[in-house]
Every structure is written in structure tokens, then in C-alpha cells.
Enzyme design. Structure first.
Site, PDB file in Angstrom:
ATOM      1  CD  GLU A 203      -1.553   2.383   1.897  1.00 39.19           C
ATOM      2  OE1 GLU A 203      -2.312   3.368   1.825  1.00 39.19           O
ATOM      3  OE2 GLU A 203      -0.446   2.418   2.478  1.00 39.19           O
ATOM      4  CD  GLU A 204       2.464   3.112   3.987  1.00 41.31           C
ATOM      5  OE1 GLU A 204       2.377   4.153   3.299  1.00 41.31           O
ATOM      6  OE2 GLU A 204       1.986   3.017   5.126  1.00 41.31           O
ATOM      7  CG  HIS A 314       4.480   7.142   6.664  1.00 36.16           C
ATOM      8  ND1 HIS A 314       4.399   7.463   5.332  1.00 36.16           N
ATOM      9  CD2 HIS A 314       3.428   6.328   6.911  1.00 36.16           C
ATOM     10  CE1 HIS A 314       3.333   6.877   4.794  1.00 36.16           C
ATOM     11  NE2 HIS A 314       2.734   6.171   5.750  1.00 36.16           N
TER      12      HIS A 314
END
Length: 341
Positions: A203-204, A314
Site C-alpha cells: 500500500e505504501e 511513517h
């Protein structure tokens, strides 16, 4: 295990984008006794179907991504230091001095840069570029470093989770192991209706796994469980705060990748109001989720999202509110009950 125990365990596992195996293996081991069907695919997505009290002809999917941001080894210097690049959106200001694990052997290292005393006045006014940073694994030379790590090895922030203050939790990868923990708890419980649970990869780096999982499951409705950026910190005021810890689960109506289904948005906000669950929405159109890929799958999917506000997202020290992790679970369960009825 409680929901928070599960979340802490998941956060301490390494699952940098493209290398989610450790996270997937743990989830699979926990979920297997409760699953009615299990699918994996070449990308590494884990899809689990669990029957509920009421069958559904139109599939519903809950989704959370297993991967986390991290680094990748791109070179080794003659002195034994590792060069690297980022995987996912990482602010390089959070890197210097951070402890990391490198590769499958989990070699300990620390991210370094030129010492303050050796920089020029001009260099002190700017943020060091990734190219000027390195990872020190304590190797005396290139050969010794290459005996422990390889080019392409992923680098994860050092693990560890801490509960502190007035009901807060600090850990790496709360985005999105919080969502994974909620889905795992739901799988281990009795459900109101049939449901697919998609634990996605990468996803990142562009919601890549979700696009494949959605094509496999072909849901009519999907609920994405996420962690989202909170900017409730000193010096940030008004709409720039985006959302705030302690103000409730985030139910977004739009982000940079998705305009969420209006009816589902209204259903979720109503369920929260009727059940006394605090909620908020984002005050800035920012970020994105797996919903952007799921929404566009095949003939289209109705999508909604529930997110936990996360400070320092993050980074090695994400911060979330324990109560909001619990409320994300409660509201996801209520959503499945609503679909069953």
C-alpha cells in the site's frame, strides 16, 4: 489477547513493502482456525473469508494493509557502510540517529550522517539528502558488510511498543497494523454477516496489492481500516491539524485518491452517533488509502473508510490513542451488523 496486545505484537513485526511475509505468517497462524476460506496470490495478499450469521450474495470486504514504510540497501562502501533509499513516504528528518534492522538476518544498524561539528554553516541550514546518509552496522570493511547483508535487503525501524501517558500507545507501523489488528479480532469473533478480510501488500508504494485483491474478491462494498495523519501538535492550528487524537475515529469523505461513497459515509457517521462513539472527519484533503485502488476494480466498488489518527506517522515513533483503536473495532463491527440487517 486483547485488541491492544494484538496491535502491539503486529507493530513489532517487520513488514516493509514487498517483504510482508513475517506479518502475513503471524496473521495466518492466528486466523486459520476461524477461517472458512483462505486465499493468497502471487503478490502476497492474504484474503480470508469467514461466514456470519447471515449470508450475503453481494460480497463485502474489509481491508487493511500489512506493509510499513522502510528503507532498502542500494550499496556498500569500501568502509563497510550501507547506502540506502526510502520505501514509501518517509520524511528524511526522522532518519538520522534511528536504530534499524537490516535484511532477513535482522542485522542491527543505525542511520548516520556527517557530524554537526564537521558541517559548514551552509550545510547546517539545509536538511541532509538521503545520498549523504548511511547505515552503520559495525562492519570494518566492505567484505565484512557484504557477508551480512545484500543489495536489495529491506531495512525496518527497530521494534518496540510502549503504552504511556493518558491512554496513548507508541510504536512503529501503527499505520496500518492497527487496522490489521481490528480485522484479526473480528475474524476470531462471531460475525453478523459473511465477510472477506483482505490483508494487502505494498500500500505504501501505490496501493498495488489492494488492486489485485479487489479483483479476486469482487466485492460490492468495501470498508478500509487505516491509520491517518494527525497534525495536532504545537505550531499547527485550524484546518492544518487535519485531525486530532482524542477527538474520535476518523470517517473521511474524500482524500487525494478517493471520493468515498456518500451513503456509506452517512451510514458510518449515523452508527457512530447512535452508539455514542466519538468521530471526526479530516479537515484537509490529504493522503490516500487502498480505497483508491479498490474503488476502481472491475465494475466499481462502494468504499468507505475508518481511520485511527496517528501522530508522527511513517516514523519509528507513531503515536495513537488506545480508545480510538478500540472504537475503530466497535464501529467496524457495527457496520457489519448494519449490513446484515
Amino acid at each position: 489477547m486483547t485488541l491492544l496486545d494484538t496491535m502491539e505484537t503486529l507493530c513489532c513485526l517487520d513488514g516493509v513493502s514487498g517483504r510482508e511475509d513475517e506479518v502475513r505468517d503471524y496473521i495466518l497462524e492466528r486466523a486459520m482456525p476461524f477461517a472458512d476460506e483462505i486465499r493468497t496470490d502471487p503478490m502476497g495478499n492474504l484474503m480470508i473469508f469467514k461466514k456470519g450469521d447471515r449470508p450475503r450474495t453481494a460480497p463485502v470486504m474489509l481491508c487493511a494493509h500489512m506493509d510499513e514504510v522502510g528503507l532498502m540497501v542500494t550499496g556498500v562502501t569500501a568502509e563497510g557502510y550501507l547506502r540506502f533509499d526510502t520505501i514509501g513516504g518517509i520524511d528524511r528528518r526522522v532518519l538520522i540517529g534511528k536504530r534499524v534492522y537490516v535484511g532477513p538476518m535482522r542485522v542491527k544498524g543505525v542511520v548516520g550522517s556527517k557530524a554537526f561539528h564537521l558541517t559548514t554553516a551552509e550545510q547546517r541550514r539545509t536538511l541532509p539528502e538521503i545520498e549523504s546518509m548511511y547505515i552503520d552496522i559495525g562492519a570494518p570493511d566492505k567484505a565484512a558488510a557484504e557477508a551480512q547483508v545484500s543489495l536489495g535487503d529491506t531495512v525496518a525501524f527497530e521494534d518496540g511498543a510502549t503504552r504511556f501517558g493518558d491512554g496513548y500507545i507508541r510504536a512503529k507501523a501503527i499505520d496500518d497494523r492497527a487496522g490489521c489488528a481490528v480485522m484479526l479480532e473480528l475474524i476470531e469473533s462471531r460475525l453478523s454477516c459473511d465477510c472477506w478480510f483482505a490483508f494487502t501488500v505494498q500500500e505504501e508504494v501505490g496501493c498495488r496489492g489492494a488492486a489485485v485483491a479487489a479483483r479476486s474478491i469482487q466485492p460490492q462494498t468495501a470498508l478500509i481500516l487505516e491509520g491517518t495523519t494527525a497534525a495536532d501538535i504545537p505550531g499547527v492550528e485550524g484546518v492544518a491539524r487535519t485531525c486530532a487524537l482524542g477527538q474520535g475515529v476518523v470517517i473521511p469523505f474524500m482524500d487525494k485518491g478517493t471520493i468515498y461513497h456518500k451513503g456509506l459515509y452517512q451510514d458510518l457517521t449515523r452508527l457512530a452517533e447512535e452508539n455514542g462513539i466519538p468521530w471526526q472527519t479530516k479537515t484537509r484533503i490529504a493522503g490516500g488509502t487502498d480505497a483508491s485502488a479498490i474503488q476502481r476494480a472491475d465494475t466499481g466498488v462502494q468504499v468507505a473508510a475508518l481511520s485511527v489518527p496517528v501522530r508522527n506517522i511513517h516514523s519509528p515513533a507513531c503515536v495513537a490513542k488506545e480508545s480510538e483503536c478500540q472504537d475503530q473495532y466497535k464501529l467496524a463491527r457495527l457496520f457489519l451488523q448494519y449490513l446484515a440487517e
